[in-house]
Write a protein that holds these residues in place. Structure first.
Motif, PDB file in Angstrom:
ATOM      1  N   LEU A   1       0.820  -1.211   0.000  1.00  0.00           N
ATOM      2  CA  LEU A   1       0.000   0.000   0.000  1.00  0.00           C
ATOM      3  C   LEU A   1       0.855   1.264   0.000  1.00  0.00           C
ATOM      4  CD1 LEU A   1      -2.835  -1.159   2.384  1.00  0.00           C
ATOM      5  CD2 LEU A   1      -3.101  -0.457   0.024  1.00  0.00           C
ATOM      6  N   LEU A   2       2.039   1.178   0.571  1.00  0.00           N
ATOM      7  CA  LEU A   2       2.922   2.347   0.552  1.00  0.00           C
ATOM      8  C   LEU A   2       3.321   2.687  -0.882  1.00  0.00           C
ATOM      9  CD1 LEU A   2       5.241   1.725   3.644  1.00  0.00           C
ATOM     10  CD2 LEU A   2       3.007   2.836   3.523  1.00  0.00           C
ATOM     11  N   HIS A   3       3.567   1.678  -1.691  1.00  0.00           N
ATOM     12  CA  HIS A   3       3.871   1.922  -3.105  1.00  0.00           C
ATOM     13  C   HIS A   3       2.675   2.568  -3.803  1.00  0.00           C
ATOM     14  CE1 HIS A   3       7.762   0.060  -3.030  1.00  0.00           C
ATOM     15  NE2 HIS A   3       7.285  -1.112  -2.662  1.00  0.00           N
ATOM     16  N   ALA A   4       1.475   2.131  -3.442  1.00  0.00           N
ATOM     17  CA  ALA A   4       0.269   2.711  -4.048  1.00  0.00           C
ATOM     18  C   ALA A   4       0.130   4.179  -3.663  1.00  0.00           C
ATOM     19  CB  ALA A   4      -0.956   1.920  -3.620  1.00  0.00           C
ATOM     20  N   PHE A   5       0.409   4.513  -2.410  1.00  0.00           N
ATOM     21  CA  PHE A   5       0.345   5.912  -1.981  1.00  0.00           C
ATOM     22  C   PHE A   5       1.332   6.775  -2.764  1.00  0.00           C
ATOM     23  CE2 PHE A   5      -1.406   4.367   2.246  1.00  0.00           C
ATOM     24  CZ  PHE A   5      -2.663   4.884   2.006  1.00  0.00           C
ATOM     25  N   LYS A   6       2.528   6.230  -2.964  1.00  0.00           N
ATOM     26  CA  LYS A   6       3.549   6.981  -3.691  1.00  0.00           C
ATOM     27  C   LYS A   6       3.093   7.308  -5.106  1.00  0.00           C
ATOM     28  CE  LYS A   6       8.383   6.684  -5.198  1.00  0.00           C
ATOM     29  NZ  LYS A   6       9.604   5.832  -5.225  1.00  0.00           N
TER      30      LYS A   6
ATOM     31  N   VAL B   1       2.322  14.233   0.746  1.00  0.00           N
ATOM     32  CA  VAL B   1       0.979  14.032   1.328  1.00  0.00           C
ATOM     33  C   VAL B   1       1.006  12.899   2.347  1.00  0.00           C
ATOM     34  CG1 VAL B   1      -1.406  13.362   0.836  1.00  0.00           C
ATOM     35  CG2 VAL B   1      -0.231  14.980  -0.663  1.00  0.00           C
ATOM     36  N   VAL B   2       1.572  11.767   1.993  1.00  0.00           N
ATOM     37  CA  VAL B   2       1.707  10.637   2.917  1.00  0.00           C
ATOM     38  C   VAL B   2       3.191  10.431   3.191  1.00  0.00           C
ATOM     39  CG1 VAL B   2       1.224   8.207   3.341  1.00  0.00           C
ATOM     40  CG2 VAL B   2      -0.371   9.566   1.977  1.00  0.00           C
ATOM     41  N   ASN B   3       3.584  10.636   4.419  1.00  0.00           N
ATOM     42  CA  ASN B   3       4.989  10.562   4.810  1.00  0.00           C
ATOM     43  C   ASN B   3       5.161   9.417   5.801  1.00  0.00           C
ATOM     44  OD1 ASN B   3       5.891  13.402   3.672  1.00  0.00           O
ATOM     45  ND2 ASN B   3       3.972  13.713   4.786  1.00  0.00           N
ATOM     46  N   ILE B   4       6.045   8.493   5.512  1.00  0.00           N
ATOM     47  CA  ILE B   4       6.215   7.282   6.308  1.00  0.00           C
ATOM     48  C   ILE B   4       7.519   7.365   7.099  1.00  0.00           C
ATOM     49  CG2 ILE B   4       6.338   4.778   6.274  1.00  0.00           C
ATOM     50  CD1 ILE B   4       3.689   5.897   5.247  1.00  0.00           C
ATOM     51  N   ILE B   5       7.424   7.083   8.392  1.00  0.00           N
ATOM     52  CA  ILE B   5       8.621   6.986   9.222  1.00  0.00           C
ATOM     53  C   ILE B   5       8.569   5.652   9.971  1.00  0.00           C
ATOM     54  CG2 ILE B   5       8.925   9.465   9.482  1.00  0.00           C
ATOM     55  CD1 ILE B   5       7.671   9.255  12.248  1.00  0.00           C
ATOM     56  N   ASN B   6       9.716   5.194  10.386  1.00  0.00           N
ATOM     57  CA  ASN B   6       9.799   3.947  11.139  1.00  0.00           C
ATOM     58  C   ASN B   6      10.817   4.130  12.253  1.00  0.00           C
ATOM     59  OD1 ASN B   6       9.164   1.354  11.857  1.00  0.00           O
ATOM     60  ND2 ASN B   6       9.670   0.448   9.874  1.00  0.00           N
ATOM     61  N   GLY B   7      10.807   3.205  13.204  1.00  0.00           N
ATOM     62  CA  GLY B   7      11.748   3.294  14.310  1.00  0.00           C
ATOM     63  C   GLY B   7      11.037   3.266  15.648  1.00  0.00           C
ATOM     64  N   ASP B   8      11.795   3.434  16.700  1.00  0.00           N
ATOM     65  CA  ASP B   8      11.242   3.460  18.046  1.00  0.00           C
ATOM     66  C   ASP B   8      10.415   4.727  18.240  1.00  0.00           C
ATOM     67  OD1 ASP B   8      11.295   4.146  21.065  1.00  0.00           O
ATOM     68  OD2 ASP B   8      11.968   2.068  21.006  1.00  0.00           O
ATOM     69  N   GLY B   9       9.193   4.553  18.701  1.00  0.00           N
ATOM     70  CA  GLY B   9       8.289   5.690  18.850  1.00  0.00           C
ATOM     71  C   GLY B   9       8.849   6.800  19.709  1.00  0.00           C
ATOM     72  N   ARG B  10       9.579   6.437  20.755  1.00  0.00           N
ATOM     73  CA  ARG B  10      10.136   7.457  21.653  1.00  0.00           C
ATOM     74  C   ARG B  10      11.164   8.333  20.945  1.00  0.00           C
ATOM     75  NH1 ARG B  10      11.572   3.174  26.297  1.00  0.00           N
ATOM     76  NH2 ARG B  10      12.055   2.057  24.380  1.00  0.00           N
TER      77      ARG B  10
END
Length: 354
Positions: free
Chosen positions: A36-41, A48-57
């Motif tokens: 779905l991330l590819h579809a958003f791109k 418009v849709v910005n994806i981040i990953n990692g430890d929430g803190r």
């Protein structure tokens, strides 16, 4: 549990109402988001849709501290939500849509259909290994039927097929978090030390990240399982003699999402509904706690939720109503007509009608 659903149940309405979004992917289950991330791109403009990953803190804190977040949609613990909210320097600008902790009780009255109650409680407590906020987290059974109910419940739990998630017919699987079995053991050990027993033969058997569901009975108010959300495959069962004991529990609880009532007598069920209606946001009659259909409001009280999700409520959560008003005069009407006719405003227009 179901990270794909939990991500998009808030992201889709946010986008539908014209917002840009920063999405912090869940700790577990991120890979299923990739298609779905590819579809958003491909479908949305850059940014418009910005994806981040990692430890929430580490990643969420600096974003909140920027003060540029207008709405926080978060599914997790009330403790983590409170930390995030406090990091925002301008709290009056922040709207929150939060799905948090729950300790949903199931109440089994003396006249309950035991077979039905057992079936619903097994599914309600242990689907997705009990790792969902809508799970039944504690069962209150009237003393007159407690032993019979616990025996049938224990047999039904022991009969659940277990294995890996992709194996056909499996109901119980390993837990995704490495420390989850240790948490289950700690809560069960505390209850056993204080007088409870594991009633099903396979209860508490574990290996690495696997923990077979344990039916723990009788659970009393001095045990952690009485008030702590286990969020896993442990089924605490408590006994009650009169409904006021249940009233006291649900009124004093820090949580207020849902409850289930199993019984046939309207004179007993009715008063329970009246008390619960001011303490939780969904009362299920002779059925497990659950979410959906999504036209129904999904929310909670106390430390269980902030904001409401349903198809219509979610759209309201991610928007603030604005209006344009003109005096009821020829000049005012003419001005609005010209704005619409010339399409000089994206906000004041009738294009959505066609």
């Amino acid at each position: 549990n179901y990270p794909l659903n939990e991500t998009f149940t808030t992201l889709i309405p946010a986008l539908a109402m014209g917002n840009t979004a920063v999405v912090k992917l869940p700790r577990y289950g991120s890979l299923c988001q990739i298609p779905l991330l590819h579809a958003f791109k491909e479908c949305f403009p850059r940014g418009v849709v910005n994806i981040i990953n990692g430890d929430g803190r580490d990643v969420a804190g600096p974003i909140m501290e920027s003060g540029q977040v207008a709405a926080l949609a978060f599914i997790g613990s009330s403790r983590a939500a409170n930390i995030l909210k406090k990091q925002h320097p301008m709290p009056n600008r922040l709207r929150c849509i939060l799905g948090l902790d729950a300790k949903n009780p199931g109440i089994i009255l003396p006249d309950a259909d035991i077979d039905l109650a057992v079936r619903e409680c097994v599914t309600g407590a242990l689907s997705f290994n009990g790792q969902r906020c809508t799970a039944l987290k504690i069962l209150f059974v009237h003393r007159s039927i407690a032993d019979a109910f616990v025996k049938r419940l224990s047999d039904a739990v022991d009969a659940l097929p277990f294995g890996l998630p992709w194996e056909k017919g499996v109901r119980i699987t390993p837990l995704p978090e490495p420390g989850a079995p240790d948490k289950m053991r700690s809560l069960v050990d505390d209850a056993v030390k204080k007088g409870a027993s594991i009633c099903n033969s396979n209860g508490g058997i574990s290996n690495e990240s696997f923990y077979f569901p344990a039916v723990v009975y009788p659970v009393t108010s001095d045990m952690q399982l009485y008030t702590v959300e286990q969020f896993g495959p442990v089924v605490p069962v408590a006994v009650f003699d009169n409904e006021h004991e249940v009233f006291d529990y649900i009124v004093s609880s820090n949580f207020g999402q849902q409850a289930s009532i199993f019984g046939k007598d309207p004179k007993r069920v009715g008063p329970l509904i009246d008390v619960f209606a001011n303490q939780v946001c969904r009362i299920n009659l002779n059925a497990q706690c659950q979410r959906g259909p999504d036209v129904y409001p999904f929310t909670g009280r106390k430390d269980s939720a902030e904001g409401t999700l349903s198809v219509s409520d979610a759209l309201r959560c991610f928007s603030i109503r604005s209006m344009v008003a003109a005096t009821e005069s020829d000049a005012g009407k003419e001005l609005l007509r010209e704005i619409i006719h010339e399409r000089s405003s994206s906000f004041v227009n009738t294009d959505y009608l066609f």
